[in-house]
Design a protein around this motif. Structure first.
Motif, PDB file in Angstrom:
ATOM      1  N   GLY A 309      -2.165  -6.038 -11.314  1.00 55.52           N
ATOM      2  CA  GLY A 309      -2.808  -6.945 -10.362  1.00 55.52           C
ATOM      3  C   GLY A 309      -2.040  -7.025  -9.056  1.00 55.52           C
ATOM      4  N   GLY A 310      -0.743  -7.213  -9.142  1.00 57.75           N
ATOM      5  CA  GLY A 310       0.090  -7.341  -7.951  1.00 57.75           C
ATOM      6  C   GLY A 310      -0.005  -6.108  -7.056  1.00 57.75           C
ATOM      7  N   TYR A 311       0.002  -4.950  -7.683  1.00 56.86           N
ATOM      8  CA  TYR A 311      -0.141  -3.711  -6.919  1.00 56.86           C
ATOM      9  C   TYR A 311      -1.483  -3.652  -6.199  1.00 56.86           C
ATOM     10  N   ILE A 313      -3.213  -6.168  -5.075  1.00 58.48           N
ATOM     11  CA  ILE A 313      -3.177  -7.082  -3.924  1.00 58.48           C
ATOM     12  C   ILE A 313      -2.399  -6.465  -2.768  1.00 58.48           C
ATOM     13  N   LEU A 314      -1.233  -5.934  -3.067  1.00 57.26           N
ATOM     14  CA  LEU A 314      -0.414  -5.315  -2.012  1.00 57.26           C
ATOM     15  C   LEU A 314      -1.189  -4.174  -1.341  1.00 57.26           C
ATOM     16  N   ALA A 316      -4.528  -3.838  -1.198  1.00 56.05           N
ATOM     17  CA  ALA A 316      -5.629  -4.407  -0.398  1.00 56.05           C
ATOM     18  C   ALA A 316      -5.086  -4.901   0.947  1.00 56.05           C
ATOM     19  N   ASP A 317      -3.961  -5.607   0.911  1.00 56.34           N
ATOM     20  CA  ASP A 317      -3.324  -6.046   2.157  1.00 56.34           C
ATOM     21  C   ASP A 317      -3.079  -4.853   3.080  1.00 56.34           C
ATOM     22  N   PRO A 350      -9.650  -4.899  -5.207  1.00 55.98           N
ATOM     23  CA  PRO A 350      -9.432  -3.916  -6.274  1.00 55.98           C
ATOM     24  C   PRO A 350     -10.276  -4.136  -7.530  1.00 55.98           C
ATOM     25  N   PHE A 435       4.747   4.205  -3.447  1.00 58.66           N
ATOM     26  CA  PHE A 435       4.459   2.835  -3.026  1.00 58.66           C
ATOM     27  C   PHE A 435       3.079   2.733  -2.378  1.00 58.66           C
ATOM     28  N   ASP A 437       2.024   1.104   0.244  1.00 60.59           N
ATOM     29  CA  ASP A 437       1.986   1.159   1.691  1.00 60.59           C
ATOM     30  C   ASP A 437       2.018   2.583   2.230  1.00 60.59           C
TER      31      ASP A 437
END
Lengths: 453, 453
Positions: A309-311, A313-314, A316-317, A350, A435, A437
């Protein structure tokens, strides 16, 4: 400019080879042998008879065979004489490793070399360069031993570098990162073959799918722009410009004496020629990785699929920060996914397959996104640490990618286990990133290139 | 909050351990054995007698010994009963791996768990978390097998993660990158121990030199700010905030139900508390690498030393782009260097030792910069591909770093040969980077933290 013989010559001569294993000529000879170069090597040195069991000729003109390429590694003061020999022997292509020319203020000697070469119709890569490398033929004129700089496997990325150090460090890195390289050219002082000539050649070269350039300055701006415009219509060019600040520019002048020029002028030219600008070596590296694969995105709508989940969000940002769009799945496909997935899975962008994601969930999600017209690029996050993912995920991703419908980019962070799986995907022509980004920035470069083209 | 027993307990119980090697409790037991945990492990399961040759207790209360920590991996519906047993047994610290609480809408059960735990004075890491890890004691409650997620070596970086996936992926990566870790905490739903409590504890923890946080949201903003301000005076905190765009925020809500809050509010709070903001996981990773070393820079003047001209230029550009300053060597030292170096070496900033740089040139340059008051940080580019650098360079850099006069940061790009040398420097407490840009950004984070402190 036809530079083919620099990479595909069958008969080559090394002029200035020495018995001393530390000397440049010797290292080059050694590298060619150790690298299994399949052509014929002729050694030239007036003061040696045999090196590593191979006959040494006193001069180029003692060789009976036709020579297509000469690699010259003699002191600067002897270069003019060797060039004359090349003229007599009708050698049209030479790599001149030797330094001691304009880079140390010896403009006169460099001009003499240029005039003579032009007169004799000899093309020079160099002077004062690291050499060249072709990963297909293993024709290798780089004077760095193979244990210090491993040679990469064959692939689609070609690299033009004004700086030998930048070029060799990156080339070395590509090997450990499992990149495939076509050609490498360190062109040094660009005595009579410059960055634009090389770019022109690589534009036509079938083995080159993407061109990377490290530039401190460009010799002839108009020529460069004209050629770059032409080439970038055929294949992507990624460039990094060094000396973009006042302080960096000063360093460029001390380094190669090149006029670095105003960085804004460069950026404008890059834009005009659809050259992809890399802000750092790392970016150039990442962009090349994604652009080497030839699946063309139809637009800028990205669908994220994740098991973390955290990945998600990062990522999507990062998609939004980088001016890309998050895809919105077709209602029909959304319902289809909801029907096939357990309740815990979040269908959106996501798509979060959650920590107990199975390989099957990935299969269903990827298939649906491939068939959804609102999705242009699939950004697939696979954290291999979670227990229910088995290695058939590799087959699923590879088979989806082989359909060549949409670019599929994979993000995986981890240690040795992850690395093994990543390498396996790379071998199947899929771009992997560590990563979110860096993956998103590379997707941005990919999308921009094709949308501008 | 004293969370020491979560990491230093000698007697621990695993409640819900199973014979099935795929089940969470079994994996945790297995990891503790394989990881050579030195404490005593007690297994609890009403339906088993022996697992891996170890006796299984029917209930916590059948154990005679004092238990300092219980790791609970039973279905959610049994958690309240187990907590009651913990109360009877006077166990004050529990890790609850079990999921099935507010993250799937089961608020009621989670509130009941909190109320009971508060009443019994039990501290909970979890519920719905990945677990905890201490690299010194090897106390490891993470339910991911060691072959999928290698455990890192002991060191000074502690990591707090709201997301299990982000945490485990990063932890796995640290291992292959040779980072040293102190503690890892995935705190899941933060039932009665939240991110601020953990931050507070790590602030006091002697083994932790730098704290990394992955945050989707903060439960209690005032509490967080107060604790963060206190802790950042003692040691650096690096945070990454997920959900900074509108789209990312939506994903946060689907993921953990946390209110992500306005990103500007977070950034302002970070600044106020001198928390170092990382824009990406990669940055967090790079910042941690440099901040773990404890040499404090006196200012923001960077001196670049290089053996690759191009690398020097790219680094100078990056120093300026990142609002750092290029140091200007004292005239006396400049002359001293000129006297000791061959003419071809360029004394300036960068100091370009050029491609035939010897180890001795590096020694002289580093020594001079260490003694020059105009230099605050030394950014050392070492391209190991060039032929005259031998491995004594490692001793020279290590000995210079051991003087602890100024931070020395090394940039090296390359393949296997380079990697071996880099790891050796890391083992000697020197921060290494692959690319100039990432090194400079990390130096910026280092300098900013100490200048604000």
């Amino acid at each position: 400019m036809d530079l083919n013989k620099f990479f595909k010559a069958k008969n080559i001569a090394i002029v200035g080879v020495s018995k001393d294993p530390k000397k440049v000529g010797h290292v080059i000879f050694r590298n060619l042998i150790d690298g299994s170069f399949r052509g014929n090597i002729f050694l030239v040195n007036p003061n040696a008879y045999q090196i590593l069991n191979k006959h040494v000729y006193k001069s180029l003109n003692d060789i009976q065979n036709e020579i297509e390429l000469a690699i010259i590694a003699v002191p600067a003061k002897f270069v003019l004489n060797i060039l004359k020999d090349c003229g007599k022997k009708k050698i049209e292509n030479v790599v001149i490793i030797s330094s001691g020319f304009k880079e140390i203020g010896n403009e006169k000697l460099e001009n003499d070399v240029r005039e003579l070469a032009d007169k004799l119709k000899i093309k020079i890569i160099g002077v004062n360069c690291l050499g060249t490398f072709d990963a297909y033929t293993k024709l290798d004129s780089m004077f760095i031993p193979r244990y210090r700089l491993k040679r990469p496997k064959p692939g689609g990325i070609s690299f033009i570098s004004q700086s030998g150090a930048v070029g060799s460090a990156i080339l070395d890195l590509t090997t450990s990162q499992n990149y495939g390289i076509s050609k490498f050219i360190s062109y040094g002082n660009a005595t009579n073959v410059d960055e634009s000539d090389i770019l022109d050649y690589l534009g036509e070269d079938k083995e080159t799918k993407v061109i990377c350039m490290y530039l401190e300055g460009v010799r002839d701006g108009k020529k460069f722009l004209k050629i770059a415009k032409k080439v970038s219509k055929i294949k992507p060019i990624i460039a990094i410009k060094a000396g973009i600040t006042e302080e960096g520019t000063k360093a460029v002048i001390s380094h190669t004496g090149t006029l670095a020029g105003n960085s804004q002028v460069y950026y404008a030219a890059f834009k005009q020629a659809n050259i992809i600008n890399a802000d750092s070596l790392e970016e150039m590296f990442n962009f090349a990785r994604i652009l080497e694969k030839t699946i063309i995105p139809k637009g800028d709508k990205i669908q994220i699929i994740t098991n973390g989940g955290g990945y998600g969000i990062l990522t999507a940002d990062s998609v939004i920060k980088n001016n890309l769009k998050l895809a919105k799945l077709d209602k029909k496909n959304e319902l289809l996914l909801k029907k096939q997935m357990p309740d815990i899975v979040i269908i959106g962008n996501p798509i979060d397959l959650v920590g107990d994601a199975t390989t099957e969930r990935y299969r269903v999600a990827i298939e649906t996104c491939l068939n959804d017209n609102n999705v242009d690029v699939i950004l697939l996050i696979v954290l291999y640490q979670t227990p229910l993912i088995d290695t058939t995920i590799l087959d699923i991703i590879t088979e989806a990618n082989d359909l060549k419908k949409k670019p599929i980019i994979v993000v995986s962070t981890g240690g040795e286990f992850t690395d093994v799986l990543k390498r396996s995907l790379e071998d199947n022509n899929i771009a992997n990133f560590t990563f979110p980004d860096e993956a998103v920035k590379a997707v941005k470069a990919l999308v921009d290139y094709y949308m501008r083209k």
